[in-house]
Enzyme design. Sequence first.
Site, PDB file in Angstrom:
ATOM      1  N   HIS A 131       0.949  -1.269  -0.106  1.00  0.00           N
ATOM      2  CA  HIS A 131      -0.459  -0.170   0.210  1.00  0.00           C
ATOM      3  C   HIS A 131       1.149   1.522  -0.110  1.00  0.00           C
ATOM      4  O   HIS A 131       1.962   1.122   0.529  1.00  0.00           O
ATOM      5  CB  HIS A 131      -0.761  -0.307   1.437  1.00  0.00           C
ATOM      6  CG  HIS A 131      -1.309   0.727   2.205  1.00  0.00           C
ATOM      7  ND1 HIS A 131      -1.620   2.172   1.787  1.00  0.00           N
ATOM      8  CD2 HIS A 131      -3.655   0.925   1.178  1.00  0.00           C
ATOM      9  CE1 HIS A 131      -2.566   3.220   1.718  1.00  0.00           C
ATOM     10  NE2 HIS A 131      -3.556   1.959   1.334  1.00  0.00           N
ATOM     11  N   ASP A 208       2.893  -4.356   7.630  1.00  0.00           N
ATOM     12  CA  ASP A 208       1.980  -3.435   7.447  1.00  0.00           C
ATOM     13  C   ASP A 208       0.584  -4.263   7.806  1.00  0.00           C
ATOM     14  O   ASP A 208       0.143  -5.480   7.112  1.00  0.00           O
ATOM     15  CB  ASP A 208       1.339  -2.953   6.316  1.00  0.00           C
ATOM     16  CG  ASP A 208       0.437  -2.009   6.047  1.00  0.00           C
ATOM     17  OD1 ASP A 208      -0.483  -1.743   6.914  1.00  0.00           O
ATOM     18  OD2 ASP A 208       0.415  -1.975   5.219  1.00  0.00           O
ATOM     19  N   CYS A 373      -5.190   2.426  -3.389  1.00  0.00           N
ATOM     20  CA  CYS A 373      -3.839   2.786  -3.368  1.00  0.00           C
ATOM     21  C   CYS A 373      -2.379   1.791  -3.595  1.00  0.00           C
ATOM     22  O   CYS A 373      -0.971   1.463  -2.128  1.00  0.00           O
ATOM     23  CB  CYS A 373      -3.982   3.013  -1.639  1.00  0.00           C
ATOM     24  SG  CYS A 373      -4.904   4.580  -1.139  1.00  0.00           S
TER      25      CYS A 373
HETATM   26  N1  PMP Z   1      -1.993  -0.428   4.672  1.00  0.00           N
HETATM   27  C1  PMP Z   1      -2.935  -1.447   3.700  1.00  0.00           C
HETATM   28  C2  PMP Z   1      -2.793  -2.903   3.538  1.00  0.00           C
HETATM   29  C3  PMP Z   1      -4.381  -0.881   4.107  1.00  0.00           C
HETATM   30  O1  PMP Z   1      -5.594  -1.610   3.593  1.00  0.00           O
HETATM   31  C4  PMP Z   1      -4.895   0.184   4.581  1.00  0.00           C
HETATM   32  C5  PMP Z   1      -6.087   1.030   4.498  1.00  0.00           C
HETATM   33  N2  PMP Z   1      -6.703   0.830   3.064  1.00  0.00           N
HETATM   34  C6  PMP Z   1      -3.624   0.916   5.272  1.00  0.00           C
HETATM   35  C7  PMP Z   1      -1.885   1.020   5.214  1.00  0.00           C
HETATM   36  C8  PMP Z   1      -3.341   2.431   5.826  1.00  0.00           C
HETATM   37  O2  PMP Z   1      -4.754   2.078   6.952  1.00  0.00           O
HETATM   38  P1  PMP Z   1      -5.020   3.565   7.933  1.00  0.00           P
HETATM   39  O3  PMP Z   1      -6.067   3.811   6.949  1.00  0.00           O
HETATM   40  O4  PMP Z   1      -4.979   2.635   9.040  1.00  0.00           O
HETATM   41  O5  PMP Z   1      -4.525   4.221   7.958  1.00  0.00           O
END
Ligand code: PMP
Length: 416
Positions: A131, A208, A373
């Site tokens: 991400h 993550d 993303c």
């Molecule tokens: N990493 C991954 C794999 C995600 O799916 C997301 C959320 N879409 C994030 C990071 C970002 O997380 P947060 O919304 O808690 O900032």
Amino acid sequence: MAVTEQRKAGLDVERIRADFPILSRTVGDKPLVYLDSAATSQKPRAVIDAEREFYERHNANVHRGIYMLSEEATELYEEARVKLASFIGATDPATVIFNRGTTESINAIAHGWGRKFLKEGDEILLTDMEHHSNIVPWQLAARATGATLRYLPITDDGLIDLSTLESSLTDRTKVFAVTGMSNSLGTLTPVHLLADAAHAVGAVLVVDGAQLVPHVPVDVRVLDCDFLTISGHKMLGPTASGGFYAKRELLEEMDPFIGGGHMIHEVYREYSTWNDVPGKFEGGTMNIAQEVGLAAAVDYLQALGMQNVRAHEEEIAAYAIERLQDAGARIVGPVDVSKRGGAVSFVYRDVHPHDVATVLNEEGIAVRAGHHCNQLVMRRFNVAATTRASFYVYNTRREVDALVNALGKADDVFGA
Ligand code: PMP
């Protein structure tokens, strides 16, 4: 029903659905079919009530006042830390840091650990399935320190290509940062194996956990990761809840990310000394009510049993993949459900994912369309975007049927 009985019986999804007020909403005259839990999950009444009750009965700032409300608020906030720690198998609650979630956590790690310990010639290893929030903070840290970024590629079936692991992890690698579960491909990664490989060259493993922690039983003692991020809003908790876990010695040696009140021990004109862990990382007024709400989400998930949550998602992902493929959709990501979670990305014939999502919305179905993303993933699979249906504890086979039936409408509209 006692928790143990409920575990044996698997998930009673209809009963679960009744706990989520938003699921009784309609979109126009259609019942809402919410298939976007990878973006954010819905919240059960227990979580909404916990947050409301906090504001109605206990609201005060924490760690400050010596009056009753402040003591109650502090107790609830610290109890939330104990619950979240136990949920991920962390024996020391002080090793769980609260903040707004994964993005803030990776920035805190890349800043507080990365900028302190990385130097020119060092390498940061990522994968092509990260991400953006597990890429950009490392790019910033690399730019600040002179370290270099490297990436593990993705196989055609959507797994991390481990054949390049040995050549990519060297004694120059200081950080290996990897997702526990991809939010676009749905891929589960072999965290324990990656931790061993990272440790063998003296690197730290940052996981993550945004998609992992909500969907799979997690025990940091078993995974042996050095850092694990937690997005409370994706695990039934309020937005801006969660934080990260780290091994205590890393928290002790790294720098704080946010400077201000509470995170200090003493402040002088030229310098300050830091509060003990976890206070060192919690500068300013924190997301108190949100973390208290997250504690209720942890209770809720624990009562369901995380093994049951995982089993339900494997079952529903398998059904969705089979039905989508039969309908002519191409799955982007692994199709073997033992290697994946419930975020199912697909491309439907020649219809643009934004058009698919628009047609689905007219049928009351909420899915995500775009790059999620994950622009490196989109490039790897040669697509500009995908449509993603993502499932959680409240989703049913009936909703998968509604999704597939509604796709047929895209044929009518776009002549696919
Ligand atoms: N990493 C991954 C794999 C995600 O799916 C997301 C959320 N879409 C994030 C990071 C970002 O997380 P947060 O919304 O808690 O900032």
